[in-house]
Enzyme design. Structure first.
Site, PDB file in Angstrom:
ATOM      1  CG  ASP A 112      -1.900   1.584   8.161  1.00 30.42           C
ATOM      2  OD1 ASP A 112      -1.972   2.671   8.770  1.00 30.42           O
ATOM      3  OD2 ASP A 112      -2.383   1.401   7.029  1.00 30.42           O
ATOM      4  NE  ARG A 165      -8.644   6.091   8.307  1.00 27.98           N
ATOM      5  CZ  ARG A 165      -8.689   5.111   7.413  1.00 27.98           C
ATOM      6  NH1 ARG A 165      -7.570   4.466   7.102  1.00 27.98           N
ATOM      7  NH2 ARG A 165      -9.814   4.774   6.835  1.00 27.98           N
ATOM      8  CG  ASP A 168      -1.951  -1.096   1.184  1.00 27.36           C
ATOM      9  OD1 ASP A 168      -2.358  -1.480   0.073  1.00 27.36           O
ATOM     10  OD2 ASP A 168      -2.337  -1.587   2.261  1.00 27.36           O
TER      11      ASP A 168
END
Length: 473
Positions: free
Chosen positions: A299, A351, A271
């Site tokens: 992440d 986030r 990603d």
């Protein structure tokens, strides 16, 4: 009966021989035949692989990894068994409030020593005060491994191994890396404490796949991992990432990458995360400067737990930190993460983090910028926010610190989100819920985090430090 059993054993032996030959073809020589076989496997598994990052692995793929991949495909089996498995993830603790109390005690003790003049360079930050005052820190680098706090406090990295010095910033071959490169070091089987001979910019051609018991220690040099692939911590344990500039990470993949001296395999597209934590435990990311990557900055997904994210400086990014694979992936109920002493700075949107399942202790961080929200959640996570400084943006519609993502209030009102001792500035407000909204909720509050008025001092050194041997860092 005996004859039938003998036939079954013979058939099993033949199958084993055939499988062994296949494994050798995939994981060993890497010839054209092996590549063709891998290509066929990859073509046949595209649908099953969607939404996850995983190897086309040989028989050394651990059973836990196989279970995680099966779950990501929706092969959960019985729901009760999945819930039970979530609570037996290695590294997760039974009582997260006890770890919260330990963090509070560490902060309180460091602050008390500072007030008494025991630490002339002390800030009240217990991680930094553990090692930064020592001008000879460079002679005992591995001491850092004993300075962790929170859920990732037991991550020892390469503490018990040799020191490896990176002398070559190149990354020309992800399957057969040269000695002296960073990639050569991180795939070793033995513990290593990895340092850098000089300032360097490392542009990785493919993901840097970490092996267990490794520390990447950027202190004493200006080290950038930038403009290419970045760091993947997948199905391993005990990793420390410290003192790096990680930025401008890009998607890479559809290539062969080595993960250990004995194994390499085909990687699908990544990603573009700065640090991707996947099915891993006992991980500590400390004093890094992270910005401007294609996906997340940090992440953690697929059953990862026992993580501390501390003293980092986050800037110029949209989706900063995602903690949890999906709302339906119940193994992440065992995810436990400490987010402490970080500076969430300019150019951030949302986030910081977004949590799905699990327990998250957000303590003494400095939030000076966000455009949408700071802390989000979507699958009944526990959020314990203590002693943070939240400075809201000027946008009158973005004052709320918290966001329940795509969830009705009738559902999220039972989620345990609490704010204790937070400093809410420029109209910022935190919406508590569940036990956290009750005045009677007092677990861990008797050992409250340091006052939010100290956040500026505690986070003053957030990000990669400019350390040189022979003086306090």
């Amino acid at each position: 009966m005996a004859e039938a059993a003998a036939r079954r054993w013979a058939a099993a032996l033949v199958l084993l021989v055939l499988l062994t030959g296949t494994v050798e073809l995939i994981g060993g020589g890497g010839g054209s035949g092996g590549r063709r076989l891998l290509a066929g496997l990859r073509a046949g598994s595209t649908a099953a692989a969607s939404g996850t990052r995983r190897w086309l692995r040989d028989s050394s793929w651990p059973a836990t990894a196989a279970a995680a991949a099966a779950a990501s495909r929706g092969d959960d089996g019985d729901g009760d068994e999945a819930s039970s498995a979530a609570m037996t993830v290695p590294g997760a603790v039974d009582d997260p409030e006890e770890v919260v109390s330990q963090v509070h005690m560490s902060i309180r003790n460091s602050t008390a020593r500072r007030k008494l003049g025991y630490l002339s360079c002390g800030t009240g930050n217990p991680i930094d005060d553990c090692w930064r005052c020592d001008p000879d820190w460079h002679k005992n680098r591995q001491r850092l491994a004993d300075c962790g706090i929170g859920f990732g406090r037991n991550a020892i990295g390469g503490r018990d191994g040799k020191i490896y010095v990176v002398t070559d910033p190149s990354d020309d071959d992800a399957v057969n890396p040269k000695k002296g490169t960073l990639r050569y070091a991180v795939i070793r089987d033995e513990p290593l404490w990895i340092v850098f001979k000089r300032d360097m910019v490392i542009t990785l051609k493919q993901e840097l796949i970490m092996n267990s018991f490794k520390t990447i220690d950027g202190r004493g040099a200006n080290v950038h991992i930038a403009n290419g692939a970045c760091i993947t911590i997948q199905y391993v344990t005990n990793v420390i990432i410290h003192g790096l500039h990680i930025h401008d990470c890009r998607p890479t993949g559809n290539a062969m990458v080595r993960s250990s001296p004995s194994h390499y395999g085909w990687r699908t597209m990544a990603d573009g995360d700065a640090v991707s934590i996947f099915g891993a435990s006992h991980i500590w990311v400390d004093h890094c400067s992270l910005s401007n990557c294609a996906d997340g900055l940090i992440d953690a997904i697929m059953g990862s737990t026992a993580i501390t994210v501390s003293n980092n400086y986050f800037t110029h990014h949209n989706e900063v930190m995602l903690l949890g694979h999906s709302d339906s992936y119940v193994k992440d109920k065992a995810m436990q993460v400490t987010i402490a002493f970080n500076h969430f700075g300019e150019g951030l949107i949302q986030r910081m983090p977004r949590c799905r399942h699990g327990y998250f202790h957000v303590v003494n961080n400095d939030y000076t910028h966000w455009e949408m929200y700071a802390i989000g959640g979507s699958a009944e996570p526990t959020i314990n926010s203590q002693g943070n400084r939240y400075l809201a943006p000027t946008n009158p519609f973005a004052k709320e610190v918290t966001k329940r993502v795509e969830t009705a209030q009738t559902i999220w009102k039972g989620w345990n989100w609490r704010s204790e001792g937070d400093l809410l500035l420029n109209g910022a407000f935190f919406t508590p819920s569940g036990a956290g909204a009750s005045a009677s909720y007092s677990r861990a509050s008797s050992l409250g985090a340091k006052s939010s008025s100290m956040v500026g001092t505690i986070t003053s050194g957030a990000g990669a430090l400019s350390c040189r041997g022979g003086s306090a860092c």
